[in-house]
Design a protein around this motif. Structure first.
Motif, PDB file in Angstrom:
ATOM      1  N   SER A 394       0.811  -1.219   0.000  1.00  0.00           N
ATOM      2  CA  SER A 394       0.000   0.000   0.000  1.00  0.00           C
ATOM      3  C   SER A 394       0.841   1.265   0.000  1.00  0.00           C
ATOM      4  CB  SER A 394      -0.918   0.025   1.224  1.00  0.00           C
ATOM      5  OG  SER A 394      -1.762  -1.110   1.242  1.00  0.00           O
ATOM      6  N   GLU A 395       2.169   1.107   0.222  1.00  0.00           N
ATOM      7  CA  GLU A 395       3.102   2.225   0.255  1.00  0.00           C
ATOM      8  C   GLU A 395       2.737   3.232   1.334  1.00  0.00           C
ATOM      9  OE1 GLU A 395       3.191   3.641  -3.805  1.00  0.00           O
ATOM     10  OE2 GLU A 395       4.842   2.283  -4.271  1.00  0.00           O
ATOM     11  N   VAL A 396       2.416   2.718   2.522  1.00  0.00           N
ATOM     12  CA  VAL A 396       2.121   3.581   3.665  1.00  0.00           C
ATOM     13  C   VAL A 396       2.788   3.004   4.904  1.00  0.00           C
ATOM     14  CG1 VAL A 396      -0.075   4.473   2.798  1.00  0.00           C
ATOM     15  CG2 VAL A 396      -0.039   2.361   4.141  1.00  0.00           C
ATOM     16  N   TRP A 397       3.089   3.889   5.838  1.00  0.00           N
ATOM     17  CA  TRP A 397       3.553   3.475   7.144  1.00  0.00           C
ATOM     18  C   TRP A 397       2.343   3.144   8.015  1.00  0.00           C
ATOM     19  CZ3 TRP A 397       8.682   2.904   8.250  1.00  0.00           C
ATOM     20  CH2 TRP A 397       9.587   3.481   7.355  1.00  0.00           C
ATOM     21  N   LYS A 411      -4.899   0.350  14.290  1.00  0.00           N
ATOM     22  CA  LYS A 411      -3.680   0.992  13.798  1.00  0.00           C
ATOM     23  C   LYS A 411      -4.044   2.241  13.004  1.00  0.00           C
ATOM     24  CE  LYS A 411      -0.905  -3.236  13.522  1.00  0.00           C
ATOM     25  NZ  LYS A 411      -0.137  -2.918  14.739  1.00  0.00           N
ATOM     26  N   VAL A 412      -3.052   3.104  12.837  1.00  0.00           N
ATOM     27  CA  VAL A 412      -3.149   4.279  11.995  1.00  0.00           C
ATOM     28  C   VAL A 412      -2.216   4.072  10.803  1.00  0.00           C
ATOM     29  CG1 VAL A 412      -2.613   6.740  11.836  1.00  0.00           C
ATOM     30  CG2 VAL A 412      -3.753   5.838  13.874  1.00  0.00           C
ATOM     31  N   PHE A 413      -2.694   4.421   9.614  1.00  0.00           N
ATOM     32  CA  PHE A 413      -1.876   4.318   8.405  1.00  0.00           C
ATOM     33  C   PHE A 413      -1.578   5.733   7.909  1.00  0.00           C
ATOM     34  CE2 PHE A 413      -4.289   0.471   8.887  1.00  0.00           C
ATOM     35  CZ  PHE A 413      -3.392  -0.531   8.575  1.00  0.00           C
ATOM     36  N   PHE A 414      -0.323   5.948   7.469  1.00  0.00           N
ATOM     37  CA  PHE A 414       0.029   7.313   7.097  1.00  0.00           C
ATOM     38  C   PHE A 414       1.166   7.329   6.086  1.00  0.00           C
ATOM     39  CE2 PHE A 414       2.535   6.121  10.756  1.00  0.00           C
ATOM     40  CZ  PHE A 414       3.803   6.660  10.538  1.00  0.00           C
ATOM     41  N   THR A 415       1.209   8.394   5.337  1.00  0.00           N
ATOM     42  CA  THR A 415       2.300   8.629   4.411  1.00  0.00           C
ATOM     43  C   THR A 415       3.320   9.536   5.091  1.00  0.00           C
ATOM     44  OG1 THR A 415       1.133  10.522   3.454  1.00  0.00           O
ATOM     45  CG2 THR A 415       0.832   8.381   2.386  1.00  0.00           C
TER      46      THR A 415
END
Length: 447
Positions: A394-397, A411-415
């Motif tokens: 997904s290319e996210v942290w 969880k939180v997903f972020f760029t």
């Protein structure tokens, strides 16, 4: 003979600490620790046996290993079972599953090396330590990422809830010495831990057996003094042990997360009395309201039991009404599971299994709505997030906020700008939207 050993750790985080200690002892004895069970000559299964679902999971894991062991080409020759299931059923495990080669009780996990060596020599050791012996101080090989660690401050429990087998399995309350806990926290911090999760069956009773009074508040102040520790998370704080001193300590220390795991179990006093919980429904509801007032931004986690013997339809509806009003952000909901040897298993007015399951499902639906509403409220906020990794697909942290304990919350997903974020870093993330109910955002540039 090769000495490849694998370990399967089941159940709670307190069990995981025991597993990490066994790994340390096996490593010290010269065994090769492997994570791929296909490469193992021996496997240790550290079991949970608290409720029926946990027992079933443990038995399924053991039976799967027994099947692997029976295969002609398998290198697996030795199966060791320890933990709560083995403490509860002892010799019965050998009778029901003769493929098992060694059985250790909860208090005997530090004897894992002797048990494994005896089993590899063709013996069938059955080892059980003294349940009320002092907690053994043993090193650990972490199973968690280095930036997060559980710290077990006590073993056993004296609360004697009518539905609970823990005292009979784990023994009475035994607190670790403060200096041993602090030394372990210092070591974990030196190894990279920025989040310490304080656990016990009931952390609020810490120190009573040592000093005649609870000492959790004083211990927390000293843990917070460790400079590199950023987050201190508290788990399993029974309502009757939460004192004004503890609340003031949490309020005064920004490192102690505004996240409390407080298992209220129910809000109806007759049900709580039958559970042998040492507080009333009024006390529990007033306590949570007080905590909200004293600790702004607090996120609560709780455990609830529905379908307890004697719980009427009105009792259940009152519980649901309270949950709608209190908006507890996190909740584990359990249909009452009668356990042999407990008082609750023999109580009159047992609730039908289908009705228990129905009530549990209804509460979970209600709690899912509350959790979704909480997540919606995060949009537009900027929060500290402990980064746990990068999803290349997904290319996210991704990571966790103060409101998310590992393995049980979300969880939180972020760029983020390339090179600005790494595992174990606490960074600032602005939540932009929810995708499939999960918070998604971007790391701000000034973290």
């Amino acid at each position: 003979m090769s000495k490849n050993v694998g370990l399967v750790s089941l159940g709670c985080c307190k069990n995981l600490v025991d597993s990490e200690q066994m790994l340390f002892l096996l490593d010290e004895a010269g065994y090769n620790l492997v994570t791929d069970m296909d490469e193992a000559d021996a496997v240790v299964v550290n079991t949970c046996g608290f409720i029926d679902d946990a027992k079933s999971e443990a038995i399924e894991n053991i039976l799967e290993l027994c099947q692997i062991k029976s295969e002609k080409e398998s290198r697996l020759k030795t199966i060791v079972v320890t933990g709560c299931l083995s403490e509860r059923y002892r010799e019965q495990l050998y009778t029901e599953m003769p493929e098992i080669d060694a059985v250790l009780g909860c208090s005997a996990h530090t004897q894992i090396v002797a048990a494994l060596e005896a089993a590899m020599n063709g013996e069938k050791p059955l080892i059980f330590g003294e349940k009320d012996a002092p907690v053994a101080e043993v090193g650990r090989i972490p199973c968690m990422p280095p930036y997060t660690a559980y710290v077990k401050i006590a073993e056993g429990c004296d609360n004697r809830c009518s539905y609970c087998t823990i005292p009979s399995i784990r023994g009475s309350l035994r607190s670790r010495k403060e200096e041993d806990i602090l030394a372990e926290c210092e070591h974990l911090a030196a190894e990279g831990a920025v989040e310490l999760i304080i656990v016990a069956q009931d952390i609020t009773k810490y120190g009573i057996d040592l000093c005649g009074k609870p000492m959790l508040a004083e211990l927390l102040q000293k843990i917070c003094a460790i400079e590199s520790v950023r987050w201190v998370r508290l788990h399993y704080a029974n309502p009757d042990g939460i004192t004004d001193e503890l609340i003031e300590t949490i309020a005064a220390n920004e490192k102690i997360l505004r996240y409390l795991d407080i298992p209220i179990q129910h809000v109806k006093t007759p049900i709580l009395s039958a559970m042998n919980r040492h507080y009333t429904g009024e006390y529990a509801t007033e306590l949570l309201a007080k905590l909200r007032e004293k600790l702004p931004g607090l996120v609560l986690r709780t455990s609830l039991i529905v379908g307890f013997p004697g719980e009427t339809v009105d009792d259940f509806e009152d519980l649901c009404t309270y949950l709608r009003e209190a908006r507890i952000e996190r909740a584990g909901v359990f249909a009452f599971s009668p356990q042999e040897g407990t008082v609750a298993a023999e109580l009159d007015d047992q609730v039908d299994d289908d009705e228990k399951a129905r009530r549990a499902e209804l509460v979970m639906m209600l709690q899912n709505e509350i959790m979704d509403a909480y997540n919606e409220g995060l949009v537009g906020q900027t929060l500290d997030v402990l980064c746990e990794g990068y999803d290349r697909l997904s290319e996210v942290w991704f990571g966790r906020t103060f409101a998310d304990s590992p393995d049980i919350d979300g969880k939180v997903f972020f760029t983020a700008e390339k090179g600005k974020v790494s595992d174990g870093m606490i960074c600032r993330v602005t939540i932009d939207e929810l995708i499939d109910g999960e918070p998604v955002g971007h790391a701000v540039t000034n973290f």
